[in-house]
Scaffold this motif. Structure first.
Motif, PDB file in Angstrom:
ATOM      1  N   SER A 142     -11.810 -17.590  17.032  1.00 60.97           N
ATOM      2  CA  SER A 142     -11.663 -17.355  15.605  1.00 60.97           C
ATOM      3  C   SER A 142     -12.910 -17.793  14.853  1.00 60.97           C
ATOM      4  O   SER A 142     -13.389 -17.100  13.965  1.00 60.97           O
ATOM      5  CB  SER A 142     -10.439 -18.111  15.074  1.00 60.97           C
ATOM      6  OG  SER A 142     -10.321 -17.941  13.684  1.00 60.97           O
ATOM      7  N   PHE A 185       1.906 -13.342  13.318  1.00 61.73           N
ATOM      8  CA  PHE A 185       0.774 -13.417  14.235  1.00 61.73           C
ATOM      9  C   PHE A 185       0.706 -14.779  14.924  1.00 61.73           C
ATOM     10  O   PHE A 185       0.310 -14.886  16.088  1.00 61.73           O
ATOM     11  CB  PHE A 185      -0.536 -13.148  13.496  1.00 61.73           C
ATOM     12  CG  PHE A 185      -0.655 -11.732  12.970  1.00 61.73           C
ATOM     13  CD1 PHE A 185       0.189 -10.732  13.430  1.00 61.73           C
ATOM     14  CD2 PHE A 185      -1.600 -11.403  12.007  1.00 61.73           C
ATOM     15  CE1 PHE A 185       0.088  -9.432  12.950  1.00 61.73           C
ATOM     16  CE2 PHE A 185      -1.708 -10.104  11.522  1.00 61.73           C
ATOM     17  CZ  PHE A 185      -0.858  -9.123  11.988  1.00 61.73           C
ATOM     18  N   TRP A 188       3.513 -14.835  17.513  1.00 59.40           N
ATOM     19  CA  TRP A 188       3.423 -13.818  18.555  1.00 59.40           C
ATOM     20  C   TRP A 188       3.243 -14.401  19.963  1.00 59.40           C
ATOM     21  O   TRP A 188       3.899 -13.939  20.911  1.00 59.40           O
ATOM     22  CB  TRP A 188       2.278 -12.854  18.235  1.00 59.40           C
ATOM     23  CG  TRP A 188       1.989 -11.859  19.322  1.00 59.40           C
ATOM     24  CD1 TRP A 188       0.933 -11.864  20.184  1.00 59.40           C
ATOM     25  CD2 TRP A 188       2.775 -10.715  19.680  1.00 59.40           C
ATOM     26  NE1 TRP A 188       0.997 -10.810  21.045  1.00 59.40           N
ATOM     27  CE2 TRP A 188       2.119 -10.079  20.764  1.00 59.40           C
ATOM     28  CE3 TRP A 188       3.955 -10.171  19.183  1.00 59.40           C
ATOM     29  CZ2 TRP A 188       2.626  -8.936  21.351  1.00 59.40           C
ATOM     30  CZ3 TRP A 188       4.460  -9.035  19.782  1.00 59.40           C
ATOM     31  CH2 TRP A 188       3.796  -8.421  20.851  1.00 59.40           C
ATOM     32  N   GLY A 242      -6.377  -8.717  11.575  1.00 56.63           N
ATOM     33  CA  GLY A 242      -5.557  -9.752  12.194  1.00 56.63           C
ATOM     34  C   GLY A 242      -4.681  -9.212  13.300  1.00 56.63           C
ATOM     35  O   GLY A 242      -4.506  -9.855  14.337  1.00 56.63           O
ATOM     36  N   THR A 246      -5.092 -10.451  17.129  1.00 53.23           N
ATOM     37  CA  THR A 246      -3.941 -11.107  17.743  1.00 53.23           C
ATOM     38  C   THR A 246      -3.526 -10.402  19.028  1.00 53.23           C
ATOM     39  O   THR A 246      -3.253 -11.043  20.047  1.00 53.23           O
ATOM     40  CB  THR A 246      -2.757 -11.146  16.760  1.00 53.23           C
ATOM     41  OG1 THR A 246      -3.136 -11.883  15.596  1.00 53.23           O
ATOM     42  CG2 THR A 246      -1.543 -11.809  17.400  1.00 53.23           C
ATOM     43  N   GLY A 251      -6.978 -15.240  17.798  1.00 54.05           N
ATOM     44  CA  GLY A 251      -6.125 -15.596  16.677  1.00 54.05           C
ATOM     45  C   GLY A 251      -6.843 -15.443  15.355  1.00 54.05           C
ATOM     46  O   GLY A 251      -8.021 -15.794  15.236  1.00 54.05           O
ATOM     47  N   SER A 253      -5.506 -15.202  10.926  1.00 52.10           N
ATOM     48  CA  SER A 253      -4.376 -15.091  10.014  1.00 52.10           C
ATOM     49  C   SER A 253      -4.781 -14.405   8.713  1.00 52.10           C
ATOM     50  O   SER A 253      -5.706 -14.854   8.039  1.00 52.10           O
ATOM     51  CB  SER A 253      -3.807 -16.481   9.703  1.00 52.10           C
ATOM     52  OG  SER A 253      -4.799 -17.319   9.145  1.00 52.10           O
TER      53      SER A 253
END
Length: 345
Positions: A142, A185, A188, A242, A246, A251, A253
């Motif tokens: 990320s 997400f 998940w 996102g 994901t 990752g 958000s």
């Protein structure tokens, strides 16, 4: 079998593997309360018995939301003693290990003999390092978005062009959609990996919603302090980005973005700073108390902070990265990632 196990425990209450297997059989019958009582006897006889702590956590989780905290504590203890249990879902575990009592059957049983006294209490040193590295790897991916703003901006520009040319996508700007997408997400990975049960998953989801609420609330307070009008909305390109990230196993958000007139630097750095600070507090608590839920929420908070720090307009990071104060949340997130990699959080 249940009757035989109870007879064995009546003769020697320190038979912790017997108490463990009795608890597992009681869980299979749906008697979770009695199972928890048997498993407490198991870990009471041997405080370093990882299997007993794990099964106690499973039994407590099945007893409902009021026992989530105790369940998380038991599972944390089990994983501290045996890191292999971190990869196991909430499925009861029988103890099929062969134990040696070293008794000489040709002689009478020694006075005050107990089964537990014949077993060595050597715990397996582990701190869930594999889980920490997995979380840190996802966070590093990320943060890599920040390290390559040109690449991220390219994808956002492509999706953003579609957004401008499709007025019907305006319905995707509702803040609730970004909140739901962020929670989805973050939840998940639970569909494909081991979890601590439905109660722990619900508690994690509630915690994620609280973190999101903190981000949006501190923005409102910062805007009020600066006498600015604030409008928070979902940015459709962030939803698409996102979703792709994901599904790719990393990752990101898509939290609602802040729209304000004039100089709103304080509004933009309030969200990342607040959620990064909360994430670090949660990770410190996780290290101190050993509760998996606190560690999961701490990792989720770091992921939110990293996403908010993406230097792409209209995300907060585009403004934060141009200010001296904005370096603080960036350093907090990066510092926490380093500590996680070192196994200190």
């Amino acid at each position: 079998a249940i009757s035989d196990y109870r007879t064995a425990l009546a003769l020697d209450p320190t038979e912790y593997p017997v108490a463990n297997n009795l608890g597992v059989l009681l869980m299979e019958q749906g008697n979770d309360g009695a199972a928890a009582a048997a498993l407490r006897r198991s870990v009471g006889a041997n405080r370093d018995y990882a299997t007993g702590w794990f099964n106690l956590g499973v039994a407590l989780e099945r007893m409902g939301p009021l026992h989530v905290a105790a369940s998380e504590g038991s599972l944390a203890r089990a994983r501290e003693l045996d890191s292999k249990l971190a990869a196991r879902g909430p499925v009861p575990l029988f103890d099929n290990v062969t134990y040696h009592t070293h008794l000489d059957l040709s002689k009478p049983l020694p006075a005050n003999w107990t089964f537990a006294s014949t077993q060595t209490h050597a715990s397996v040193a582990a701190a869930g390092l594999t889980a920490i590295l997995v979380i840190a790897l996802g966070l590093a991916r990320s943060l890599a978005v920040r390290a390559t703003p040109g690449g991220a901006q390219k994808w956002f520009d492509v999706i953003g062009a579609l957004d401008k040319n499709a007025p019907s996508l305006r319905i995707l700007r509702a803040p609730a959609l970004g909140i739901i997408a962020t929670a989805a997400f973050l939840l998940w990975p639970l569909h494909s990996g081991p979890t601590d049960g439905w109660a722990a998953s619900v508690a994690f989801a509630v915690g994620v919603l609280i973190l999101i609420a903190v981000v949006m609330r501190v923005r409102q307070l910062a805007a009020r302090h600066s006498h600015l009008a604030l409008h928070q909305e979902t940015w459709p390109p962030a939803l698409a980005f996102g979703l792709v990230v994901t599904l790719a196993g990393a990752g990101w958000s898509p939290l609602p973005v802040a729209r304000t007139p004039g100089d709103a630097r304080g509004v933009h750095w309030a969200g990342p700073t607040a959620v990064a600070a909360l994430a670090i507090v949660l990770l410190v608590l996780a290290t101190w108390l050993g509760v998996p839920l606190a560690r999961s929420l701490g990792a989720a908070g770091l992921l939110m902070a990293a996403s908010l720090l993406t230097p792409v307009k209209p995300i907060d990071g585009a403004t934060v990265s141009t200010t001296a104060v904005g370096a603080l949340p960036s350093l907090a997130v990066l510092g926490a990632a380093v500590l996680m990699l070192l196994g200190l959080l």
